[in-house]
Design a protein around this motif. Structure first.
Motif, mmCIF file in Angstrom:
data_model
loop_
_atom_site.group_PDB
_atom_site.id
_atom_site.type_symbol
_atom_site.label_atom_id
_atom_site.label_comp_id
_atom_site.label_asym_id
_atom_site.label_seq_id
_atom_site.Cartn_x
_atom_site.Cartn_y
_atom_site.Cartn_z
ATOM 1 N N ILE A 179 5.343 -25.046 -63.087
ATOM 2 C CA ILE A 179 6.447 -25.678 -62.359
ATOM 3 C C ILE A 179 6.638 -24.993 -61.009
ATOM 4 O O ILE A 179 6.755 -25.653 -59.970
ATOM 5 C CB ILE A 179 7.740 -25.640 -63.200
ATOM 6 N N GLY A 180 6.650 -23.659 -61.024
ATOM 7 C CA GLY A 180 6.820 -22.906 -59.783
ATOM 8 C C GLY A 180 5.708 -23.179 -58.789
ATOM 9 O O GLY A 180 5.966 -23.379 -57.593
ATOM 10 N N LEU A 181 4.465 -23.195 -59.276
ATOM 11 C CA LEU A 181 3.330 -23.477 -58.396
ATOM 12 C C LEU A 181 3.430 -24.871 -57.789
ATOM 13 O O LEU A 181 3.204 -25.052 -56.586
ATOM 14 C CB LEU A 181 2.017 -23.344 -59.169
ATOM 15 N N SER A 182 3.772 -25.854 -58.599
ATOM 16 C CA SER A 182 3.857 -27.218 -58.072
ATOM 17 C C SER A 182 4.964 -27.315 -57.028
ATOM 18 O O SER A 182 4.790 -27.970 -55.992
ATOM 19 C CB SER A 182 4.055 -28.239 -59.199
ATOM 20 N N ASP A 183 6.094 -26.630 -57.252
ATOM 21 C CA ASP A 183 7.192 -26.659 -56.282
ATOM 22 C C ASP A 183 6.777 -26.039 -54.951
ATOM 23 O O ASP A 183 7.050 -26.594 -53.880
ATOM 24 C CB ASP A 183 8.423 -25.935 -56.831
ATOM 25 N N VAL A 184 6.108 -24.876 -55.024
ATOM 26 C CA VAL A 184 5.660 -24.189 -53.802
ATOM 27 C C VAL A 184 4.637 -25.039 -53.060
ATOM 28 O O VAL A 184 4.702 -25.193 -51.832
ATOM 29 C CB VAL A 184 5.081 -22.790 -54.141
ATOM 30 N N LEU A 185 3.700 -25.600 -53.784
ATOM 31 C CA LEU A 185 2.649 -26.414 -53.153
ATOM 32 C C LEU A 185 3.228 -27.673 -52.495
ATOM 33 O O LEU A 185 2.761 -28.097 -51.430
ATOM 34 C CB LEU A 185 1.581 -26.786 -54.180
ATOM 35 N N LEU A 186 4.265 -28.239 -53.098
ATOM 36 C CA LEU A 186 4.923 -29.396 -52.492
ATOM 37 C C LEU A 186 5.577 -28.994 -51.170
ATOM 38 O O LEU A 186 5.447 -29.686 -50.164
ATOM 39 C CB LEU A 186 5.964 -29.984 -53.448
ATOM 40 N N GLU A 187 6.253 -27.847 -51.177
ATOM 41 C CA GLU A 187 6.892 -27.352 -49.950
ATOM 42 C C GLU A 187 5.863 -27.077 -48.856
ATOM 43 O O GLU A 187 6.130 -27.265 -47.677
ATOM 44 C CB GLU A 187 7.678 -26.066 -50.248
ATOM 45 N N LEU A 188 4.673 -26.611 -49.261
ATOM 46 C CA LEU A 188 3.616 -26.284 -48.294
ATOM 47 C C LEU A 188 2.797 -27.510 -47.879
ATOM 48 O O LEU A 188 1.865 -27.394 -47.098
ATOM 49 C CB LEU A 188 2.679 -25.220 -48.884
ATOM 50 N N HIS A 189 3.144 -28.670 -48.438
ATOM 51 C CA HIS A 189 2.423 -29.926 -48.157
ATOM 52 C C HIS A 189 0.947 -29.846 -48.562
ATOM 53 O O HIS A 189 0.100 -30.469 -47.938
ATOM 54 C CB HIS A 189 2.562 -30.336 -46.683
ATOM 55 N N ASP A 200 -2.888 -32.282 -52.648
ATOM 56 C CA ASP A 200 -3.858 -32.383 -53.751
ATOM 57 C C ASP A 200 -3.591 -31.324 -54.811
ATOM 58 O O ASP A 200 -3.586 -31.628 -56.010
ATOM 59 C CB ASP A 200 -5.290 -32.272 -53.217
ATOM 60 N N ASP A 201 -3.357 -30.079 -54.382
ATOM 61 C CA ASP A 201 -3.071 -29.015 -55.355
ATOM 62 C C ASP A 201 -1.722 -29.253 -56.035
ATOM 63 O O ASP A 201 -1.566 -29.011 -57.234
ATOM 64 C CB ASP A 201 -3.092 -27.643 -54.672
ATOM 65 N N TYR A 202 -0.745 -29.747 -55.264
ATOM 66 C CA TYR A 202 0.556 -30.073 -55.853
ATOM 67 C C TYR A 202 0.390 -31.059 -57.004
ATOM 68 O O TYR A 202 0.962 -30.875 -58.080
ATOM 69 C CB TYR A 202 1.491 -30.654 -54.779
ATOM 70 N N LYS A 203 -0.397 -32.098 -56.782
ATOM 71 C CA LYS A 203 -0.584 -33.118 -57.820
ATOM 72 C C LYS A 203 -1.197 -32.517 -59.074
ATOM 73 O O LYS A 203 -0.794 -32.848 -60.198
ATOM 74 C CB LYS A 203 -1.448 -34.259 -57.280
ATOM 75 N N ILE A 204 -2.160 -31.627 -58.900
ATOM 76 C CA ILE A 204 -2.817 -30.991 -60.054
ATOM 77 C C ILE A 204 -1.798 -30.234 -60.899
ATOM 78 O O ILE A 204 -1.702 -30.421 -62.121
ATOM 79 C CB ILE A 204 -3.939 -30.035 -59.577
ATOM 80 N N PHE A 205 -1.008 -29.372 -60.245
ATOM 81 C CA PHE A 205 -0.079 -28.534 -61.007
ATOM 82 C C PHE A 205 1.146 -29.321 -61.495
ATOM 83 O O PHE A 205 1.691 -29.020 -62.553
ATOM 84 C CB PHE A 205 0.314 -27.308 -60.176
#
Length: 199
Positions: free
Chosen positions: A18-28, A31-36
């Motif tokens: 959850i934390g990784l997906s949130d950070v990756l979304l903030e960083l735009h 592709d990585d956001y979708k994975i996590f």
């Protein structure tokens, strides 16, 4: 005690996803956001906010099949107007207009004015202006209606005005042609009557 440790590790790994997906979304990092985010939702399938966010991101990136997948789940498990409307949008993008209308109608039942606007636009495109007007009138009664309702109302008027102008153009074109035929036939008769032998 082993079970307790396993549960704690699973909770920690879920929190990490959850934390990784949130950070990756903030960083735009889409592709990585979708994975996590997908992995996080596998462990927390009732996280409707995360699922909506992921579906919306898929839609923004024109991955309509993936967006459809998640909006379908949302419309079944957490039936809200926005989810039903977006489910309808994805169905329409994927060339399923009948199912799109059904989804918009579900959203309409829940008071989603953006879906009402979408339905009105479908009616407008096919010439059902009275039906479109009925939908927009209902939408106007809902507090904080979506501004797209105003666009639909404008479109109703513009469509009618445009079609009246077009109709008049066609009539005028044929009227000029018709007048030419009438004038031509009158001239023809006038010239040919003169040449007829008298009794």
């Amino acid at each position: 005690q082993c079970l307790s440790i396993a549960r704690e590790e699973m909770r920690l790994s879920t929190d990490l996803l959850i934390g990784l997906s949130d950070v990756l979304l903030e960083l735009h990092e889409n592709d990585d956001y979708k994975i996590f985010a997908e992995a996080a939702l596998e462990r927390t399938p009732e996280d409707h906010v995360r699922r909506f966010s992921l579906a919306y991101k898929y839609s923004e990136d024109n991955e309509d099949d993936a967006a459809l997948f998640h909006y379908r789940i949302l419309s079944e498990r957490n039936p809200e107007g926005g989810s039903w409307n977006n489910f309808g949008v994805e169905l329409a993008k994927l060339k399923m207009p009948a199912l799109a209308v059904a989804a918009y109608r579900e959203a309409d039942k829940l008071g989603e004015t953006l879906a009402m606007s979408n339905l009105a636009h479908k009616y407008i495109r096919e010439g059902f202006l009275e039906e479109a007007t009925e939908i927009t009138n209902r939408a106007l009664l809902i507090e904080n209606y979506n501004k797209a309702v105003g666009d639909a109302i404008s479109s109703i008027k513009e469509t009618l005005d445009k079609e009246i102008v077009e109709k008049n153009k066609f009539i005028e074109v044929h009227n000029k042609r018709r007048q030419f035929f009438i004038d031509y036939s009158a001239k023809y008769l006038e010239e040919n009557i003169k040449t007829l032998p008298e009794d």
